[in-house]
Design a protein around this motif. Structure first.
Motif, short mmCIF file in Angstrom:
data_model
loop_
_atom_site.label_atom_id
_atom_site.label_comp_id
_atom_site.label_asym_id
_atom_site.label_seq_id
_atom_site.Cartn_x
_atom_site.Cartn_y
_atom_site.Cartn_z
N ASP A 154 28.78 41.46 39.69
CA ASP A 154 29.71 41.18 38.60
C ASP A 154 30.57 42.40 38.25
O ASP A 154 31.62 42.25 37.63
N HIS A 155 30.12 43.59 38.62
CA HIS A 155 30.85 44.80 38.24
C HIS A 155 31.88 45.22 39.28
O HIS A 155 32.68 46.12 39.02
N SER A 156 31.87 44.60 40.44
CA SER A 156 32.74 45.08 41.52
C SER A 156 34.21 44.91 41.19
O SER A 156 35.04 45.78 41.49
N ARG A 157 34.58 43.79 40.55
CA ARG A 157 36.00 43.57 40.23
C ARG A 157 36.50 44.57 39.21
O ARG A 157 37.61 45.07 39.32
N GLU A 158 35.67 44.84 38.19
CA GLU A 158 36.11 45.81 37.19
C GLU A 158 36.25 47.20 37.81
O GLU A 158 37.21 47.93 37.51
N ALA A 159 35.32 47.58 38.69
CA ALA A 159 35.42 48.88 39.34
C ALA A 159 36.70 48.96 40.17
O ALA A 159 37.40 49.99 40.17
N ALA A 160 37.03 47.88 40.88
CA ALA A 160 38.26 47.86 41.67
C ALA A 160 39.48 47.93 40.76
O ALA A 160 40.47 48.62 41.06
N HIS A 161 39.43 47.25 39.63
CA HIS A 161 40.54 47.26 38.67
C HIS A 161 40.78 48.68 38.17
O HIS A 161 41.94 49.14 38.08
N LEU A 162 39.71 49.38 37.83
CA LEU A 162 39.84 50.75 37.34
C LEU A 162 40.39 51.68 38.41
O LEU A 162 41.25 52.52 38.15
N LEU A 163 39.91 51.52 39.64
CA LEU A 163 40.43 52.35 40.73
C LEU A 163 41.92 52.07 40.96
O LEU A 163 42.71 52.99 41.17
N GLY A 164 42.30 50.78 40.89
CA GLY A 164 43.71 50.45 41.04
C GLY A 164 44.57 51.12 39.99
O GLY A 164 45.67 51.61 40.28
N GLN A 165 44.06 51.18 38.76
CA GLN A 165 44.81 51.85 37.70
C GLN A 165 44.93 53.35 37.96
O GLN A 165 45.99 53.95 37.74
N VAL A 166 43.86 53.96 38.45
CA VAL A 166 43.91 55.41 38.72
C VAL A 166 44.94 55.71 39.82
O VAL A 166 45.70 56.68 39.73
N TYR A 167 44.97 54.86 40.84
CA TYR A 167 45.98 55.04 41.89
C TYR A 167 47.39 54.92 41.30
O TYR A 167 48.31 55.65 41.68
N GLN A 168 47.57 54.00 40.37
CA GLN A 168 48.89 53.84 39.74
C GLN A 168 49.27 55.06 38.91
O GLN A 168 50.42 55.50 38.94
N ILE A 169 48.31 55.57 38.17
CA ILE A 169 48.58 56.78 37.38
C ILE A 169 48.99 57.93 38.30
O ILE A 169 49.96 58.65 38.04
N ALA A 170 48.23 58.08 39.38
CA ALA A 170 48.53 59.15 40.33
C ALA A 170 49.92 58.98 40.91
O ALA A 170 50.71 59.93 41.01
N SER A 171 50.26 57.75 41.30
CA SER A 171 51.57 57.49 41.89
C SER A 171 52.69 57.82 40.91
O SER A 171 53.70 58.45 41.28
#
Length: 409
Positions: A154-171
């Motif tokens: 159940d936690h995998s989607r939220e973890a992916a969502h957070l990683l996606g946001q970090v990549y966006q911040i970095a970009s």
């Protein structure tokens, strides 16, 4: 660090990673005595295989261990230097999710801690504190990657969502600072992760980051086409809802498409897309920050002015600012948005030959978010133009800001 022996560089980065000699030795599969001799220069590091293993454990590019990093810039306090660029590059080049496919991470960071860290990073970006953000990014990237690799069920989607946001911040921050290749890499990673997060709106925002990077790299046409393709799929109505998040993401896709069209000189498409975004903003009602977009009626007008500058019509940009942007609404926007607009206005004033007001906009932007003015290459270009076209000595405040920016008077 160029003059340091390689062992001293190893010791330096080990210290930055807060690893004791014993822990470092254990991860290398060496003895503490071996590490101590390397760091003191008693033992030579002449095998590239060992060097690359050390670099991997220390999470730095191997070139840094070989002394290839340039000197830190004078403005490193507010901006980014090549040491930090290399650290971010090293974090982006990790493939924790693939490693976890074979050997899952035993202790992934708790998601509650990751949520707090990601929210803090977004606010740091939107308040224009780019130096603080770039120094935090390497660890944030590594933690988010580890969380994505280590959480399942159940936690995998939220973890992916957070990683996606970090990549966006970095970009986003890397693009502002002129590191366009890394901005594109981070944005591309964000799109891939958004699919695993199963969030179309996150994927929509990731699209804008990719397209922004493409425009910065001189490829506005594919950026325009991609923005429009995804905007059409996310458009409210039909089978799609009209909740604030969707309106915000859809509107931002149209605005970024307009900026790509402006780079192409296509004023008709610019007007169509900005008017479409304006309709979405009216449905939203006010400037909000869903999916960290800062989207709303005022931000639409900021993009209208920015697009005019890209089209070379500085007079139109000044007119939009004076006639279409209400000061109370403008003042409620976050500092990055306001300082970015003031930089666009500085460019607009410079285009119509009003270097005095161009300089004043740079000063106002610097008071709001110094990094937006002192760190962005485009701001340096505007300041150089202001100095070159100012008759006699520049005003003292302009001269002082130019010195902080590293732009010669």
């Amino acid at each position: 660090m160029d003059e340091l022996p390689i062992g001293r560089r190893v010791a330096y980065w080990r210290g930055r990673r807060k690893l004791s000699q014993q822990v470092f030795a254990d991860r290398l599969g060496k003895s503490k005595s071996w590490v101590d001799k390397v760091e003191r220069g008693v033992r030579r590091l002449d095998k590239f295989s060992v060097l690359y293993e050390i670099a991997y454990i220390l999470e730095v590019d191997v070139q840094l261990l070989l002394g290839k990093d340039p000197e830190r810039r004078a403005d490193a306090l507010n901006c980014i230097d090549q040491v930090e660029v290399q650290e971010i590059r090293a974090a982006l080049e990790r493939y924790d999710s693939m490693s976890a496919y074979f050997d899952a991470a035993p202790y992934p960071p708790p998601l509650v801690d990751m949520r707090k860290a990601v929210n803090h990073a977004w606010l740091t970006y939107q308040y224009g504190r780019y130096g603080m953000l770039t120094r935090a990014l390497p660890k944030l990237l590594r933690d988010a990657q580890a969380a994505d690799a280590g959480h399942d069920g159940d936690h995998s989607r939220e973890a992916a969502h957070l990683l996606g946001q970090v990549y966006q911040i970095a970009s986003s921050v890397l693009r502002k600072l002129g590191e366009c290749d890394l901005a594109w890499l981070a944005a591309d990673r964000s799109m891939a992760v958004a699919q695993r997060a199963d969030d179309p709106l996150l994927a929509g925002i990731a699209t804008t980051r990719v397209c922004n990077a493409m425009v910065a790299m001189g490829r506005p046409r594919p950026a325009l086409e991609l923005n429009l393709t995804i905007a059409n799929r996310l458009a409210p109505g039909g089978g799609n809802d009209t909740d604030p998040g969707r309106l915000s993401v859809y509107g931002l896709l149209l605005l970024q498409g307009a900026m790509a069209a402006a780079r192409l000189g296509d004023s008709a498409t610019v007007d169509d897309l900005i008017n479409g975004a304006h309709e979405a903003a009216l449905l939203l009602g006010s400037d909000q920050n869903h999916y960290w977009t800062s989207f709303g009626p005022t931000n639409v007008e900021l993009h209208r002015a920015a697009a005019a500058v890209e089209l070379g019509d500085g007079g139109r940009a000044v007119e939009v600012h004076q006639q279409r942007i209400a000061e109370p609404a403008f003042n409620t926007l976050l500092p990055e948005r306001r300082a970015h607009h003031l930089l666009d206005l500085a460019r607009g004033f410079a285009q119509i030959g009003d270097v005095a007001n161009a300089g004043e906009m740079l000063l106002r932007g610097d008071r709001l978010a110094p990094s937006e003015i002192r760190c962005r290459p485009i701001a340096h270009e505007v300041m150089s133009d202001v100095l070159r076209r100012t008759r006699g000595a520049p005003p003292s405040l302009i001269a002082e800001l130019a010195e902080h920016m590293g732009v010669g008077v």
